[in-house]
Structures are given as structure tokens and as C-alpha cells.
Scaffold this active site. Structure first.
Site, PDB file in Angstrom:
ATOM      1  N   GLY A 153     -10.113  -7.688  -1.867  1.00 31.80           N
ATOM      2  CA  GLY A 153     -10.236  -8.831  -0.964  1.00 31.80           C
ATOM      3  C   GLY A 153      -9.597 -10.100  -1.489  1.00 31.80           C
ATOM      4  O   GLY A 153      -8.515 -10.081  -2.062  1.00 31.80           O
TER       5      GLY A 153
ATOM      6  N   LYS B 289     -20.797 -15.560   1.417  1.00 36.31           N
ATOM      7  CA  LYS B 289     -22.223 -15.356   1.702  1.00 36.31           C
ATOM      8  C   LYS B 289     -22.985 -14.603   0.623  1.00 36.31           C
ATOM      9  O   LYS B 289     -22.544 -13.556   0.159  1.00 36.31           O
ATOM     10  CB  LYS B 289     -22.355 -14.552   2.996  1.00 36.31           C
TER      11      LYS B 289
ATOM     12  N   ARG C  71       0.824  -1.217   0.000  1.00 31.88           N
ATOM     13  CA  ARG C  71       0.000   0.000   0.000  1.00 31.88           C
ATOM     14  C   ARG C  71       0.857   1.266   0.000  1.00 31.88           C
ATOM     15  O   ARG C  71       0.452   2.280  -0.562  1.00 31.88           O
ATOM     16  CB  ARG C  71      -0.944   0.001   1.199  1.00 31.88           C
TER      17      ARG C  71
ATOM     18  N   GLY D  93     -14.571  -3.510   0.098  1.00 32.60           N
ATOM     19  CA  GLY D  93     -15.895  -2.948   0.385  1.00 32.60           C
ATOM     20  C   GLY D  93     -16.225  -1.803  -0.559  1.00 32.60           C
ATOM     21  O   GLY D  93     -17.350  -1.687  -1.057  1.00 32.60           O
TER      22      GLY D  93
HETATM   23  P1  AMP Z   1     -15.778 -13.309   0.781  1.00 35.35           P
HETATM   24  O1  AMP Z   1     -15.012 -12.554   1.811  1.00 35.35           O
HETATM   25  O2  AMP Z   1     -17.253 -13.207   0.916  1.00 35.35           O
HETATM   26  O3  AMP Z   1     -15.294 -13.041  -0.625  1.00 35.35           O
HETATM   27  O4  AMP Z   1     -15.522 -14.837   1.105  1.00 35.35           O
HETATM   28  C1  AMP Z   1     -14.261 -15.399   1.000  1.00 35.35           C
HETATM   29  C2  AMP Z   1     -14.236 -16.648   1.798  1.00 35.35           C
HETATM   30  O5  AMP Z   1     -15.204 -17.571   1.322  1.00 35.35           O
HETATM   31  C3  AMP Z   1     -12.896 -17.342   1.737  1.00 35.35           C
HETATM   32  O6  AMP Z   1     -12.299 -17.315   3.003  1.00 35.35           O
HETATM   33  C4  AMP Z   1     -13.254 -18.757   1.317  1.00 35.35           C
HETATM   34  O7  AMP Z   1     -12.554 -19.745   2.040  1.00 35.35           O
HETATM   35  C5  AMP Z   1     -14.736 -18.847   1.622  1.00 35.35           C
HETATM   36  N1  AMP Z   1     -15.361 -19.879   0.810  1.00 35.35           N
HETATM   37  C6  AMP Z   1     -15.321 -19.983  -0.538  1.00 35.35           C
HETATM   38  N2  AMP Z   1     -15.963 -21.100  -0.941  1.00 35.35           N
HETATM   39  C7  AMP Z   1     -16.413 -21.716   0.155  1.00 35.35           C
HETATM   40  C8  AMP Z   1     -17.136 -22.916   0.385  1.00 35.35           C
HETATM   41  N3  AMP Z   1     -17.511 -23.692  -0.646  1.00 35.35           N
HETATM   42  N4  AMP Z   1     -17.433 -23.257   1.656  1.00 35.35           N
HETATM   43  C9  AMP Z   1     -17.042 -22.463   2.674  1.00 35.35           C
HETATM   44  N5  AMP Z   1     -16.366 -21.319   2.535  1.00 35.35           N
HETATM   45  C10 AMP Z   1     -16.042 -20.948   1.281  1.00 35.35           C
END
Ligand code: AMP
Length: 388
Positions: A347, A196, A35, A370
């Protein structure tokens, strides 16, 4: 439209640059300078133009308290040791800051102490914003990752400042996100993954207005598959999001957006269990989906190769574990090798393109997770709007 730093008159001016120096620091030593290096272009430009450069940032979440481990002093030292002299002020407002700034000559650089040592930063207290504004003649925001926040240093003080604009990093973010929002080359494919549905639903809904094809991966795919009547074993699922998924399908039908879901998976009986191939959409009882399978990779890569614009946010599986990283890296490789204009949201997808070694071939890797999601969702960000 925000002015570029290049359009501002900086010679002899006290220039406040809101940077993102929220870097990992351990035992007073900077552990990753990404950064800092990213901000150098704007800082060097301002130095060369003869500005008195005042840098300000947050580090961590000290929540209005002076937390020594979250001091920016090691960052000032790092800049001095590696790039150019950078003095340090032990407070970001008041006499301490003013006296230190008064000592600057044209072309000098000072870093102020962590903005979040004061409650007024995150709460955007008007008196704190006014204190910050009183330090400088010109304001530049080069901290895209905080542009979705109405904080004193990203919004309140910018409201007061007359001469203001975007640094090179923020300018580049604006260029690519405005490109996606306004006239994307079509077809426009969006890859959404990660944990999620509920975290990304705002973006998914906005993508219904923007994209032609949506590729769903990661844990959120299981909520979509369950909605479609598939069995998902013990995969992560958000049962309370079914109405939302129904809304997404209704919007997709109306807007003629194609939604792609995994055809097969890498599964395991427990979170870090031995990986197994599941060659169909249905996942057997007692198993959870942890990555997309090879048929899905072929489908997604084939379709992505037809796209002229691609936005990627969120991994296709639990890519932190190499056993479940194949899908995410296959997407990263395909995007790196393809012809489309590719924008990677912040991210985990940024970590994925870096780990896959293809970051040099990606058009734009956003510096804000974000912020990039909110840019797509709302079509604008407060920290950028306030620049004019
Ligand atoms: P996000 O911050 O919403 O982009 O989520 C990223 C996280 O989702 C990472 O830490 C991944 O390990 C998790 N993730 C991705 N696929 C899966 C899955 N099939 N089951 C559980 N966690 C997951």
C-alpha cells in the site's frame, strides 16, 4: 511448508501460474508494468524448464460480468511486445481455454481472460475451481496480494491440485514474513500509520506478541493521543476506538512493548491548508494534525536505528501532499540508510519508499497490502497454507 517452484517437475507439464496482473490499463494500453515485471522471474523459469505456461489473474472488480475495460488481452499484447510471445484465451475456463492450451508447445506461454469475469472466482464455487484445476497438471501461486483470499484460483483449485507450490515472489514473501513471525532479530520495531486504528487493530494487537517497540503515526496517532488526554483540535479521530486503545495499552504493559506517539506535529486549519509547526503534543483548537513534527522524526529515527528488525505499514501523515510528507519520507530515508532488516507492508508505505528513492536499500517490499497485514495478524494465509 509450501514447495518452491524449483522443486516441481515442470518439463512438458501444463503449469497454471496464478499471477497478479491487476495492472492499470487505459484505452487498451498497460500504464504501469511493475506487477508484470515482478512475475517474469517465475514465468521465465517455467519456460526454460519446458513447461506449457498458463497464466491467470484478475483485473479490477468486474463482479462476475464480462467488462471489456477489464480484459487482460492488453496485458498479453504487452508481454508479447516487450518480453516473449504470449497468446491469449478469451475465457479462463471451458472449451475456449482448453483448445488454446492444447496448442501450446513446451516453453510457450498463454494468458487466460480475467478470472473475475466468472462469479465462481471470488465466491470459490467448487465447480469453477474444478474447471480451473482441469486445465493443468501443476499449480503455482505467485500472486501474494490475493493469498489472504479464499478464491477459486488461490484456494479452491489449489485444494484439488496435487502437484503445487509457490512462485519466486510468494516464496520471498514467505521468507520475510516467517522471519518476522518466528525469530526476528531484536529489538523489533513496528511502525504503524495511515488513516484508521480500526483498519489495523488486528495487526496492532498481534504486534503486541511480536514487537518490542511500536511507533504510531498518521491519523491513527490522534486517537491514541486523545486517549492519553491530549487535545487534538480537528484532527481525524475514531472516538469509538477508545476501548480498543485501552486494550492495546493493557497488552503493551503486560508484554513490555513500548508505544511511541508523536511529540509534535505539522498542522493546518483545513485539509490542504498552509502547513504550520506545532511544537508540542497538544494541538490548538481549529487545527488538525497532518504529519509528525521534527522532534518526533528525531525520536522515531533514533529509536529505529537501535532496532535490528523493522516492519513498516502506513504513512506518518498525508504524504500525498508534499507539505505533509516530511515525516513519512524521513522515516523512509532512515530505513533505507539503516542496518536493520526492513520489511515494508504493501500500500501507501510502498509508494513512500519508492518516492523517497530508497527501495533498493529495503530488504523486502511486500507486493500485498491486505495480505501482508493478515499474515502478521493471523500468522498464516489461506493461499499459502493450501500449498502444503
Ligand atoms: P492506510 O491506507 O490506512 O495506510 O492510510 C493511508 C492514508 O492515510 C493516506 O491516504 C494518508 O493521506 C492518510 N493519512 C495519514 N495521516 C493522516 C492524517 N494525519 N490525517 C488524515 N489522513 C491521514
Amino acid at each position: 511448508m509450501a514447495k518452491s517452484i524449483k522443486e516441481l517437475n515442470l518439463k512438458g507439464k501444463k503449469l497454471f501460474i496464478r499471477v497478479d496482473f491487476n495492472v492499470p490499463v487505459k484505452d487498451g494500453v498497460v500504464k504501469d508494468d511493475t506487477r508484470i515485471v515482478e512475475a517474469l522471474k517465475s514465468i521465465r523459469y517455467a519456460k526454460n524448464e519446458g513447461a506449457k505456461v498458463i497464466l491467470a489473474s484478475h483485473l479490477g472488480r468486474p463482479k462476475g460480468e464480462k467488462v471489456t475495460e477489464m480484459s487482460l488481452e492488453p496485458v498479453a499484447k504487452y508481454i508479447t511486445d516487450n518480453f516473449f510471445p504470449c497468446t491469449f484465451a478469451t475465457d479462463c475456463i471451458g472449451d475456449v481455454a482448453k483448445t488454446a492450451i492444447d496448442k501450446l508447445n513446451d516453453g510457450d506461454v498463454i494468458l487466460l481472460e480475467n478470472l473475475r469475469y466468472h462469479k465462481g472466482e471470488e465466491k470459490n464455487f467448487p465447480e469453477f475451481a474444478a474447471e480451473l484445476a482441469s486445465l493443468a497438471d501443476v499449480y503455482v501461486n505467485d500472486a501474494f496480494g490475493t493469498c489472504h483470499r479464499k478464491h477459486a484460483s488461490t484456494y479452491g483449485m489449489a485444494e484439488i491440485m496435487v502437484e503445487k507450490g509457490a512462485g519466486f515472489l510468494v516464496e520471498k514473501e514467505i521468507k520475510y514474513f516467517e522471519g518476522l513471525l518466528q525469530q526476528p532479530a531484536r529489538p523489533f520495531g513496528a511502525i504503524v500509520g495511515g488513516a484508521k486504528v480500526s483498519d489495523k487493530i488486528g495487526v496492532i494487537k498481534s504486534l503486541m506478541e511480536l514487537a518490542d517497540k511500536i511507533f504510531v503515526g498518521g491519523a491513527m496517532a490522534y486517537t491514541f493521543l486523545k486517549y492519553n488526554g491530549k487535545t487534538i483540535g480537528t484532527s481525524m479521530v475514531e472516538a469509538d476506538q477508545m476501548d480498543i486503545v485501552a486494550e492495546v495499552y493493557a497488552a503493551a504493559k503486560q508484554k513490555q512493548v513500548q508505544i511511541f506517539l508523536p511529540l509534535d506535529h505539522t498542522i493546518a486549519s483545513e485539509f490542504n491548508g498552509a502547513p504550520l509547526d506545532c511544537t508540542e503534543e497538544d494541538i490548538p483548537d481549529g487545527f488538525m494534525g497532518l504529519d509528525i513534527g521534527s522532534k518526533t522524526i528525531d525520536l522515531y529515527v533514533g529509536e529505529l536505528n537501535k532496532c535490528k528488525t523493522v516492519l513498516w505499514n502506513g504513512p506518518m501523515g498525508v504524504f500525498e501532499n508534499p507539505d505533509y510528507a516530511k515525516g513519512t519520507f524521513a522515516i523512509a530515508d532512515a530505513l533505507g540508510a539503516g542496518e536493520a532488516i526492513v520489511v515494508v507492508g504493501g500500500g501507501d508505505s510502498v509508494a513512500a519508499v519508492n518516492q523517497a528513492g530508497v527501495s533498493d536499500n529495503i530488504d523486502h517490499i511486500s507486493t500485498g497490502g491486505g495480505a501482508s497485514l493478515e499474515y502478521i495478524e493471523f500468522g498464516k494465509l489461506p493461499g499459502i497454507e493450501i500449498l502444503g
